[in-house]
Every structure is written in structure tokens, then in C-alpha cells.
Design a protein around this motif. Structure first.
Motif, PDB file in Angstrom:
ATOM      1  N   GLY A 134       0.619 -13.346  -0.684  1.00 47.99           N
ATOM      2  CA  GLY A 134       0.838 -13.084   0.349  1.00 47.99           C
ATOM      3  C   GLY A 134       0.953 -11.989   0.965  1.00 47.99           C
ATOM      4  N   LEU A 135       2.024 -11.454   1.848  1.00 46.70           N
ATOM      5  CA  LEU A 135       1.980  -9.971   2.248  1.00 46.70           C
ATOM      6  C   LEU A 135       2.440  -9.034   1.051  1.00 46.70           C
ATOM      7  CD1 LEU A 135       1.735  -7.923   4.776  1.00 46.70           C
ATOM      8  CD2 LEU A 135       4.281  -8.373   5.095  1.00 46.70           C
ATOM      9  N   GLN A 136       1.417  -8.052   0.841  1.00 47.27           N
ATOM     10  CA  GLN A 136       1.966  -7.344  -0.154  1.00 47.27           C
ATOM     11  C   GLN A 136       2.156  -5.877  -0.022  1.00 47.27           C
ATOM     12  OE1 GLN A 136      -1.410  -7.358  -2.981  1.00 47.27           O
ATOM     13  NE2 GLN A 136      -0.661  -9.172  -4.261  1.00 47.27           N
ATOM     14  N   VAL A 137       1.745  -5.253   1.464  1.00 46.68           N
ATOM     15  CA  VAL A 137       1.859  -4.292   1.843  1.00 46.68           C
ATOM     16  C   VAL A 137       2.284  -4.322   3.269  1.00 46.68           C
ATOM     17  CG1 VAL A 137       1.301  -1.565   2.302  1.00 46.68           C
ATOM     18  CG2 VAL A 137       0.855  -2.536   0.394  1.00 46.68           C
ATOM     19  N   GLU A 138       3.290  -3.984   4.123  1.00 47.69           N
ATOM     20  CA  GLU A 138       3.555  -4.293   5.426  1.00 47.69           C
ATOM     21  C   GLU A 138       2.730  -3.214   6.223  1.00 47.69           C
ATOM     22  OE1 GLU A 138       7.429  -4.194   8.204  1.00 47.69           O
ATOM     23  OE2 GLU A 138       7.541  -5.678   6.608  1.00 47.69           O
ATOM     24  N   GLY A 139       2.228  -3.578   7.455  1.00 45.76           N
ATOM     25  CA  GLY A 139       1.788  -2.945   8.450  1.00 45.76           C
ATOM     26  C   GLY A 139       2.211  -3.270   9.892  1.00 45.76           C
ATOM     27  N   LYS A 140       1.105  -3.303  10.856  1.00 48.59           N
ATOM     28  CA  LYS A 140       1.360  -3.286  12.079  1.00 48.59           C
ATOM     29  C   LYS A 140       1.855  -4.769  12.461  1.00 48.59           C
ATOM     30  CE  LYS A 140      -2.556  -0.882  13.362  1.00 48.59           C
ATOM     31  NZ  LYS A 140      -4.028  -0.825  13.859  1.00 48.59           N
ATOM     32  N   GLN A 173     -10.739  -0.363  12.274  1.00 48.26           N
ATOM     33  CA  GLN A 173      -9.680  -0.350  12.862  1.00 48.26           C
ATOM     34  C   GLN A 173      -8.741  -1.802  12.952  1.00 48.26           C
ATOM     35  OE1 GLN A 173     -10.977   0.939  16.894  1.00 48.26           O
ATOM     36  NE2 GLN A 173     -10.348   2.788  16.693  1.00 48.26           N
ATOM     37  N   ALA A 174      -9.142  -2.233  11.607  1.00 46.92           N
ATOM     38  CA  ALA A 174      -8.464  -3.504  11.179  1.00 46.92           C
ATOM     39  C   ALA A 174      -6.709  -3.311  11.288  1.00 46.92           C
ATOM     40  CB  ALA A 174      -8.717  -4.109   9.895  1.00 46.92           C
ATOM     41  N   ASP A 175      -6.240  -4.447  11.141  1.00 42.82           N
ATOM     42  CA  ASP A 175      -4.787  -4.563  11.453  1.00 42.82           C
ATOM     43  C   ASP A 175      -4.295  -4.965  10.031  1.00 42.82           C
ATOM     44  OD1 ASP A 175      -4.538  -3.805  14.378  1.00 42.82           O
ATOM     45  OD2 ASP A 175      -5.193  -6.017  14.559  1.00 42.82           O
ATOM     46  N   ALA A 176      -5.250  -5.923   9.272  1.00 41.18           N
ATOM     47  CA  ALA A 176      -4.955  -6.416   8.275  1.00 41.18           C
ATOM     48  C   ALA A 176      -6.006  -6.475   7.261  1.00 41.18           C
ATOM     49  CB  ALA A 176      -4.190  -7.680   8.584  1.00 41.18           C
ATOM     50  N   ILE A 177      -5.685  -6.490   5.832  1.00 37.67           N
ATOM     51  CA  ILE A 177      -6.896  -6.833   4.877  1.00 37.67           C
ATOM     52  C   ILE A 177      -6.298  -8.017   4.261  1.00 37.67           C
ATOM     53  CG2 ILE A 177      -7.919  -5.924   2.849  1.00 37.67           C
ATOM     54  CD1 ILE A 177      -7.544  -3.071   3.905  1.00 37.67           C
ATOM     55  N   ARG A 220      -4.415   4.452  -2.624  1.00 38.15           N
ATOM     56  CA  ARG A 220      -4.543   3.143  -1.859  1.00 38.15           C
ATOM     57  C   ARG A 220      -3.356   2.837  -0.951  1.00 38.15           C
ATOM     58  NH1 ARG A 220      -6.898  -0.519  -6.727  1.00 38.15           N
ATOM     59  NH2 ARG A 220      -9.159   0.362  -7.017  1.00 38.15           N
ATOM     60  N   VAL A 221      -2.101   2.855  -1.684  1.00 37.05           N
ATOM     61  CA  VAL A 221      -1.020   2.343  -0.632  1.00 37.05           C
ATOM     62  C   VAL A 221      -0.776   3.314   0.342  1.00 37.05           C
ATOM     63  CG1 VAL A 221       1.606   1.817  -1.071  1.00 37.05           C
ATOM     64  CG2 VAL A 221      -0.146   1.264  -2.558  1.00 37.05           C
ATOM     65  N   SER A 222      -0.963   4.745   0.084  1.00 33.58           N
ATOM     66  CA  SER A 222      -0.800   5.579   1.124  1.00 33.58           C
ATOM     67  C   SER A 222      -1.842   5.605   2.297  1.00 33.58           C
ATOM     68  CB  SER A 222      -0.521   7.120   0.668  1.00 33.58           C
ATOM     69  OG  SER A 222      -2.017   7.392   0.097  1.00 33.58           O
ATOM     70  N   ALA A 223      -2.906   4.970   2.016  1.00 27.41           N
ATOM     71  CA  ALA A 223      -4.092   4.884   3.128  1.00 27.41           C
ATOM     72  C   ALA A 223      -3.480   3.664   3.902  1.00 27.41           C
ATOM     73  CB  ALA A 223      -5.323   4.695   2.471  1.00 27.41           C
ATOM     74  N   LEU A 224      -3.185   2.576   3.215  1.00 29.58           N
ATOM     75  CA  LEU A 224      -2.802   1.259   4.045  1.00 29.58           C
ATOM     76  C   LEU A 224      -1.516   1.951   4.883  1.00 29.58           C
ATOM     77  CD1 LEU A 224      -2.969  -1.141   1.229  1.00 29.58           C
ATOM     78  CD2 LEU A 224      -4.378  -1.191   2.963  1.00 29.58           C
ATOM     79  N   ILE A 225      -0.444   2.428   4.274  1.00 30.83           N
ATOM     80  CA  ILE A 225       0.660   2.956   5.249  1.00 30.83           C
ATOM     81  C   ILE A 225       0.474   3.802   6.373  1.00 30.83           C
ATOM     82  CG2 ILE A 225       3.125   3.885   5.125  1.00 30.83           C
ATOM     83  CD1 ILE A 225       3.291   2.770   2.276  1.00 30.83           C
ATOM     84  N   ASN A 243      -1.726  -4.034   7.218  1.00 38.03           N
ATOM     85  CA  ASN A 243      -1.011  -5.182   6.368  1.00 38.03           C
ATOM     86  C   ASN A 243      -2.005  -5.325   5.178  1.00 38.03           C
ATOM     87  OD1 ASN A 243       1.500  -6.039   7.934  1.00 38.03           O
ATOM     88  ND2 ASN A 243      -0.308  -6.040   9.636  1.00 38.03           N
ATOM     89  N   LEU A 244      -1.499  -5.433   4.017  1.00 35.09           N
ATOM     90  CA  LEU A 244      -2.351  -6.060   2.922  1.00 35.09           C
ATOM     91  C   LEU A 244      -1.797  -7.511   2.452  1.00 35.09           C
ATOM     92  CD1 LEU A 244      -4.602  -5.755   0.676  1.00 35.09           C
ATOM     93  CD2 LEU A 244      -3.049  -4.639  -0.560  1.00 35.09           C
ATOM     94  N   TYR A 245      -2.874  -8.412   2.425  1.00 33.63           N
ATOM     95  CA  TYR A 245      -2.431  -9.905   1.816  1.00 33.63           C
ATOM     96  C   TYR A 245      -3.393 -10.130   0.709  1.00 33.63           C
ATOM     97  CZ  TYR A 245      -0.047 -10.464   6.337  1.00 33.63           C
ATOM     98  OH  TYR A 245       0.775 -10.498   7.525  1.00 33.63           O
ATOM     99  N   GLY A 246      -2.739 -10.422  -0.419  1.00 31.09           N
ATOM    100  CA  GLY A 246      -3.674 -10.930  -1.430  1.00 31.09           C
ATOM    101  C   GLY A 246      -3.224 -12.172  -1.950  1.00 31.09           C
ATOM    102  N   TYR A 247      -4.223 -13.026  -2.157  1.00 31.43           N
ATOM    103  CA  TYR A 247      -4.073 -14.625  -2.754  1.00 31.43           C
ATOM    104  C   TYR A 247      -5.030 -14.598  -3.685  1.00 31.43           C
ATOM    105  CZ  TYR A 247      -1.126 -15.597   1.403  1.00 31.43           C
ATOM    106  OH  TYR A 247      -0.236 -15.778   2.467  1.00 31.43           O
ATOM    107  N   HIS A 248      -4.597 -14.941  -5.086  1.00 31.16           N
ATOM    108  CA  HIS A 248      -5.239 -14.749  -6.303  1.00 31.16           C
ATOM    109  C   HIS A 248      -5.575 -16.481  -6.667  1.00 31.16           C
ATOM    110  CE1 HIS A 248      -5.526 -14.275 -10.704  1.00 31.16           C
ATOM    111  NE2 HIS A 248      -6.780 -13.955 -10.264  1.00 31.16           N
ATOM    112  N   LEU A 249      -5.018 -17.038  -7.475  1.00 28.88           N
ATOM    113  CA  LEU A 249      -5.205 -18.349  -7.837  1.00 28.88           C
ATOM    114  C   LEU A 249      -5.229 -19.352  -6.671  1.00 28.88           C
ATOM    115  CD1 LEU A 249      -3.081 -18.621 -11.176  1.00 28.88           C
ATOM    116  CD2 LEU A 249      -5.362 -17.991 -10.871  1.00 28.88           C
TER     117      LEU A 249
END
Length: 253
Positions: free
Chosen positions: A26-32, A56-60, A82-87, A92-98
Motif C-alpha cells: 500500500g502507501l509507503q511514503v505519503e505525497g500529494k 511530474q508524477a503524483d505517485a509511483i 530516495r525518501v527525501s526526493a519523494l518528500i 506518493n510511493l505505493y508498493g505491492y509485493h506478493l
């Protein structure tokens, strides 16, 4: 689309609650708060973040995100960059693994199975339904020789593969699990598969293949796991009207 709606859409589609995973889904780093432009990729590396900034993405959206089990919790060095560039860029960073491996339509396993033409699919883990199984088993339309199968897989993953041919048996029943899943080769052999495909190989994997009489393919961790992120970009764009693109940051692994 609001951030909360976007996460709801992803959770409804990928059902992360069905999996006990190694990292948060789900959401791992919050953005816009509002999401219109999305970049998807395999791994949330610095190069993918920079590509998202340029777009100029709002989410990854990625398969390999952050905060893995047993990793050091400190946000320093590479993780800080990495995290500071996102912030700083409010992304927003979303990760879904399995969940992205297993999904029967958008998953990495399903995408690879589609690319090589497998039908009659069943779970590699028979105790689980197909949509929760980490891996699947399917059949080719007709048996093919090892040389032709090698070409088929290389066309699917767009790279050279490691292919251990252990006998002269033609291939029709195929087991696969993308990524670093070489440990499932014995399960594949027990289910009667002619060949097992995954992304990576360990030294002992080759001996297991030879001794259990199952052909083995290591087709690349990255190469076998491009399918899911690409499918999600198409899903977000075609079905939900978002400006979503898949960005492939290549890796030879």
C-alpha cells in the motif's frame, strides 16, 4: 483521484489482506492529496524516482518498495536520498509485493504465463486458490523441444536466459514463479512439471533440477517481474483515466 481513493482502488484490485508479506503493501511514503499522473516500475530505485520527477508524477507504483522485514530502520545514506526526493517532490510511493506476483490478471506470474501461452492454470501451492498462490502451473498447447522453448521464453522476457536442460523430454507442463523463487523447484517437480521457470538461480538449484529430472530456467529477477507493473499502468490508464506510464529501469539481475 484522491490519494485515499487511489489506495482503495489498488487494495480492492490486489487484495493485500490475503498475504503475509515481507514489507508493507500500500502507501509507503505519503505525497500529494490528489493523484493524476502515475509512474509504475519494478523497483523504487533512485533512477525511477528521478524519472517520476521528470514526468511530474503524483505517485509511483512499484513491486519492490521500501521497509523490508529485518532491514535497518534508519533513514540514512541511499535510503535518505530516495525518501527525501519523494518528500521534496510530494510524490506518493505505493508498493505491492506478493499481491502483484499472485494476481491472476495483473500479476507477474500471470503476465509471464500469458507471454508464453500457458492455459489450464492451477496453483503451484495446491493448498491455496490460484489468486493467492505464489506461482502457477500451466500447459502449452502442444509439447515443444527444449531449443524451441528457450526461444519462446527469451522472447517473452526480452533477454538471454540460463536454461539447464536435464534430459531429452519435450516440454508441455510448465511451472513458474517470478523473481527469487528458485526454492520452489522441488514443488514444481512434485507436481509433474516438465520445466520450472523463475528469475534467479542458486548453486544447489542446478543439482536439484538434474536429480529430480526437471528442466530449469532462470530468466532474470527483474525481467520476469516487469509484467505486473506494466499491467497496472495500463489498467490505471485504460480503465480509470489516469495518466499512467510504465518506466523500465533495466537490471541484468
Amino acid at each position: 483521484m484522491l490519494r485515499s481513493e487511489f489506495e482503495w482502488l489498488l487494495d480492492r484490485t490486489l487484495s493485500p489482506n490475503l498475504f503475509k508479506d515481507y514489507a508493507p503493501n500500500g502507501l509507503q511514503v505519503e505525497g500529494k492529496a490528489e493523484i493524476k499522473r502515475v509512474v509504475t516500475g519494478v523497483t523504487a530505485c533512485q533512477a525511477l524516482i528521478e524519472a517520476a520527477i521528470d514526468y511530474q508524477a503524483d505517485a509511483i507504483f512499484v513491486h519492490h518498495g521500501y521497509f523490508w522485514k529485518n532491514e535497518a530502520p534508519q533513514i540514512v545514506g541511499m535510503k535518505y536520498r530516495r525518501v527525501s526526493a519523494l518528500i521534496k517532490n510530494d510524490i506518493n510511493l505505493y508498493g505491492y509485493h506478493l499481491p502483484l506476483d499472485a494476481h491472476p490478471v495483473f500479476g507477474n506470474n500471470a503476465g509471464l504465463a500469458d507471454a508464453i501461452g500457458l492455459t489450464d492454470r492451477s496453483p503451484l501451492q495446491p493448498s491455496l486458490p490460484l489468486e493467492q498462490s505464489i506461482g502457477l502451473v500451466g500447459r502449452l498447447g502442444k509439447p515443444i523441444e527444449a531449443d524451441a522453448f528457450k526461444v519462446l521464453v527469451e522472447q517473452a522476457v526480452q533477454r538471454d536466459i540460463l536454461f539447464e536442460v536435464v534430459n531429452d523430454k519435450a516440454i508441455q507442463k510448465v511451472a513458474l514463479c517470478t523473481g527469487g523463487a528458485q526454492g520452489y523447484i522441488e514443488q514444481a517437480a512434485k507436481l509433474g512439471a516438465d520445466v520450472y521457470i523463475t528469475g534467479e538461480v542458486s548453486e544447489q538449484t542446478i543439482h536439484i533440477a538434474r536429480e529430480m529430472g526437471i528442466h530449469f530456467v532462470a530468466a532474470g529477477h527483474h525481467a520476469t517481474e516487469r509484467f505486473g507493473a506494466k499491467a497496472i499502468a495500463e489498467f490505471l490508464s485504460n480503465e480509470h483515466g489516469l495518466d499512467a506510464v510504465f518506466v523500465d529501469i533495466d537490471s541484468p539481475a
